[in-house]
Design an enzyme around this catalytic site. Sequence first.
Site, PDB file in Angstrom:
ATOM      1  CB  CYS A 196     -66.062  11.962  -1.165  1.00 28.03           C
ATOM      2  SG  CYS A 196     -66.530  11.561  -2.833  1.00 28.03           S
TER       3      CYS A 196
ATOM      4  CG  HIS B 185     -65.288   8.458   0.457  1.00 22.34           C
ATOM      5  ND1 HIS B 185     -66.641   8.246   0.491  1.00 22.34           N
ATOM      6  CD2 HIS B 185     -64.975   8.749  -0.831  1.00 22.34           C
ATOM      7  CE1 HIS B 185     -67.122   8.408  -0.726  1.00 22.34           C
ATOM      8  NE2 HIS B 185     -66.140   8.713  -1.544  1.00 22.34           N
TER       9      HIS B 185
ATOM     10  CG  ASN C 193     -68.112   7.244  -4.308  1.00 22.46           C
ATOM     11  OD1 ASN C 193     -68.680   7.683  -3.305  1.00 22.46           O
ATOM     12  ND2 ASN C 193     -67.130   7.904  -4.910  1.00 22.46           N
TER      13      ASN C 193
END
Length: 338
Positions: free
Chosen positions: A116, A264, A294
């Site tokens: 990430c 993020h 995500n």
Amino acid sequence: MAKKTVIKGTGRALPSRLVTNNDLAGMMDTSDEWIQQRTGIKQRYWIPEGQTMGASDLGLEASCKALEKAGWKPEDIDFIIFATLSPDIFFPGSGCLLQAKLGLDSTPAIDIRQQCTGFLYSLATADAYIKSGLANKILIVGAEVHSTGLDKTTRGRDVAVLFGDGAGAVCVEGVETDENIGVLASALHADGKGADALMTELPASRLPDRMALGLEGDETARYYPVMNGKSVFKTAVKKLPLVTKEVLEKAGMTIDDIDLVFPHQANLRINQAYQQFMKIDEAKIFNNIQKYGNTTAASIPIALDEALEQNLVGKNGDTVMFIGFGAGFTWGSVLYRF
Ligand code: UT7
């Protein structure tokens, strides 16, 4: 005059298959209500079923758009940095595969395996390469194809509902200027003791015969990403404010100097908790997890491309913060001024 790392063009690519929460509820025991309440996610895009498409394919589409906006030809690129946790193949890295797809045959390419925070590590690395004179025009790509590696049964529901496929690309260039623009400061961190809290174990070189495991039943879970969601959530909410303070101090700035934060996109609740803790106006945090889920290394560059398209930022002097936390554990932040 000093060299500054400046963004010249951005692009994004999302695959065509829209997957809603209700679609997932048809595959496993989950619900639109649970997913939205716990994560904010309403939908995500996955590559079409049965199609052979890797991270470098989505990365190529995003790169072509970024190159066009930058006014660069592939031959202009000095260096490629490819961030992904879902490389097309075990090796070589997706950076090399993308390089060939761009029609290049000697441009250096590296992969960054920081999940990430892949884009944050990539941007900080590009900045260091540019400022040291090792390269001047760098293509950064964050791209993921998660959907081919998720456990889409009820066993994997805590992870499978979170992730989407996608890619974002950013062209950055070293520019000599007296202006305080470009990458202003960065702060990167890792704590490998947290590796087990979010990982995909297999295939694993540490096993004596990694391809002859003959796994069956429950054991097949080892092929899929596993996460201790609560531990990741709590650690993220703790680390993000700390790294914010650190990066702002490095740049001699305060949170009030930031026009837009690009966190993020792991969970809308993480970003809301961060926003409330930092006392930042809601409008100053960019979220798009609702649409994409995500997308890991792609989340921040996709968000940046969207925000530029919407003219939310991009004017001279606009100052933004990129920030994230994820598997590794890794976390970090980069400050940037247009
Ligand atoms: O990008 C990388 C970094 N990743 C993150 O930052 C993710 C951080 N963690 C999270 O976002 C959250 O922990 C999750 C969204 C993954 C989970 O939310 P939670 O509020 O921590 O839920 P939980 O894991 O405590 O699960 C609550 C319940 C459990 O049932 P019981 O034990 O209460 O009966 C789970 O089995 O929800 C159940 N559950 C689900 N139910 C429906 C777990 N996944 C699902 C699902 N649908 N998809």
